[in-house]
Write an enzyme that holds these catalytic residues in place. Structure first.
Site, PDB file in Angstrom:
ATOM      1  NE  ARG A  25      -3.840  -1.964   2.567  1.00 39.33           N
ATOM      2  CZ  ARG A  25      -3.553  -2.924   3.528  1.00 39.33           C
ATOM      3  NH1 ARG A  25      -2.697  -3.132   4.288  1.00 39.33           N
ATOM      4  NH2 ARG A  25      -4.293  -4.074   3.469  1.00 39.33           N
ATOM      5  CB  CYS A  48      -8.494 -18.667  15.600  1.00 40.86           C
ATOM      6  SG  CYS A  48      -7.139 -17.869  15.983  1.00 40.86           S
ATOM      7  CG  ASP A 311       1.165 -17.760  16.111  1.00 41.02           C
ATOM      8  OD1 ASP A 311       0.871 -16.517  16.641  1.00 41.02           O
ATOM      9  OD2 ASP A 311       0.521 -18.617  15.726  1.00 41.02           O
TER      10      ASP A 311
END
Length: 481
Positions: A25, A48, A311
């Site tokens: 962007r 998830c 993570d």
């Protein structure tokens, strides 16, 4: 015309592709070339959501995908799937890649290696399920659940066990199939419900005193009660010693010191560890939990042009100090935005976390933020606790459901240290109030004056969080500093 600088991204999920998208962007392809390597065939998906896909609440795998590889490519990102990064060469500013088997099936050459140079490197390698070195742990029928590929493999096993039965089987309709879930953290609890929904008789084996080590044991006991209410058998205080296999080499039972639990499928829900083998081999700094260490801009410590997020990193703990490993999609997406902004020439920082998480099993909502008792003790803090029972709405209003709120506060200062909430509909998201209070460094007494919204359909006159704050203030006053 000057040659475009190149940003290489290792990992195509939340942190990696958010970083790539944000940098794009801010910089055109003429200014910044972006190459992203992803070992699997999927990008930008919700890990998830995998338990809800397995259980049938989410109808298909594709519903979990936020942005496809084709969409990323249309935005000017050179995304290379089925390509594994096998080495980071820091002095040479390059990475070695290898085409994996699925990539060969798609037209590449399995095992083909190449080097790609970079001006900036983003490490977003995620986490991997804990897979202890036990006999039979790698047998067919034993599944970790971290990626869409993992979910697809588990579904294949389940469908082989359930001919003609699709996702969403009615809870409690056993159909003679047995599942054993090893571990009772978030993934273990959510997967146990998913398997129960598919009609499996589910046993959960947990080494801890109660399910959900992310809660104190007294709050975890409420989760265990709810799991038992839908027929899930929870065995605590037990250590798994191995996986028994049948004549075909498939898992058929999970072994402990004193029992064998028959299983048509085994799911590992022991937790995850940062996937930092590449970083370790390259000599990059790792923290006590094995995650990469970064500064506030998410630049790897000691490096000028290497970033890391998601993570695979450790983050600053705003309550206890030091770092923590908290593998959550919310953090990963924020990390990606920050890395992409910085790599694209802007400026952004990630201050840290207070450790907020929400989950559910059946209709029980489970939430926590801040420190547990053992974490507060380990940090050398002196504290009081208070727990209250209340309802999600005014007691006379239809649908009012019970909830338990537990609060920790520091002696002498009264500073809020942590909140845990377990209850039915309307309980879980109340933890957000506590998360804001923790971030702001509020005391329990300051919380009692919070101007929270009230109407009988939403809350009692005193919101349960405020009742817990009042009881915590009383405990502080009763306790000698």
């Amino acid at each position: 015309m000057a040659t475009a600088r190149r940003m290489v991204v290792i990992g195509g999920d939340a942190a990696g592709m958010s970083a790539a998208s944000q940098a794009r962007r801010l910089r055109t392809p003429d200014e910044l070339e972006i190459i992203a390597f992803e070992r699997s065939g999927f990008t930008s998906y919700s890990a998830c959501g995998i338990p809800y896909w397995i259980g049938g609440t989410v109808g298909s795998r594709d519903e979990l995908i936020a942005r496809t590889p084709e969409e990323h490519r249309r935005r000017g990102i050179d995304l290379r799937l089925h390509t594994e990064v096998t080495e980071i060469d820091l002095p040479g500013q390059r990475v070695r890649t290898r085409t994996v088997a699925d990539g060969a099936a798609a037209g590449g050459s399995a095992g083909a290696e190449d080097w790609t140079g970079f001006d900036q490197l983003v490490i977003a390698t995620g986490a991997r399920p804990v897979r202890p070195a036990l006999p039979g742990i790698d047998a067919p029928g034993v599944h970790g659940v971290q990626t869409l590929d993992d979910g697809q493999a588990l579904l294949a096993t389940l469908e082989r066990n359930e001919p003609g039965i699709g996702p969403g089987g009615a809870p409690g309709s056993k159909r003679g199939r047995r599942a054993v879930v090893v571990g009772a953290g978030y993934i273990g609890v959510e997967m146990s419900e998913a398997l129960a929904r598919r009609g499996y008789a589910v046993t959960v084996l947990n080494r801890g005193e109660q399910p959900m080590a992310t809660l104190d044991p007294d709050m975890g006991a409420l989760v265990r009660e709810a799991m038992g209410g839908i027929g899930i058998h929870v065995v605590t205080g037990t250590e798994v010693t191995g996986i028994r296999t049948d004549l075909h080499g498939r898992a058929c039972a999970v072994l402990t010191d004193d029992a064998a639990y028959p299983a048509d499928v085994v799911v590992l829900g022991i937790g995850v560890r940062p996937q930092t083998d590449l970083a370790r081999a390259a000599g990059l700094p790792l923290g006590p939990y094995g995650g990469l260490l970064t500064d506030a801009s998410l630049r790897v410590r000691g490096q000028r042009n290497i970033w890391a997020g998601g993570d695979c990193v450790e983050v600053q703990d705003l309550v206890a100090g030091g770092t923590r490993h908290l593998p959550l999609g919310t953090h990963a997406n924020k990390h990606g935005q920050i890395i992409g902004t910085n790599a694209g020439g802007g400026y952004a920082t990630f201050p840290g976390v207070v450790g907020t998480a929400v989950s559910k099993v059946c209709d029980l909502e489970i939430a926590r933020t801040g420190l547990l008792e053992r974490q507060a003790s380990a940090a050398g803090l002196r504290f009081v606790t208070a727990a209250i029972e209340s309802t999600s709405r005014a007691g006379y209003y239809p649908g009012a459901a019970p909830m338990t709120v537990k609060m920790l506060a520091e002696l002498r200062t009264g500073r809020l240290l942590g909140v845990q909430i377990v209850g039915r509909e309307g309980a879980g998201k109340r933890v957000d109030v506590a998360a804001v209070a923790l971030t702001a460094g509020m005391t329990a007494e300051q919380m009692t004056a919070l101007d929270l919204g009230y109407a009988p359909p939403f809350s009692p006159v005193w919101d349960p969080v405020l009742i817990a704050a009042r009881k915590t203030v009383a405990a502080l006053r009763a306790h000698p500093a």
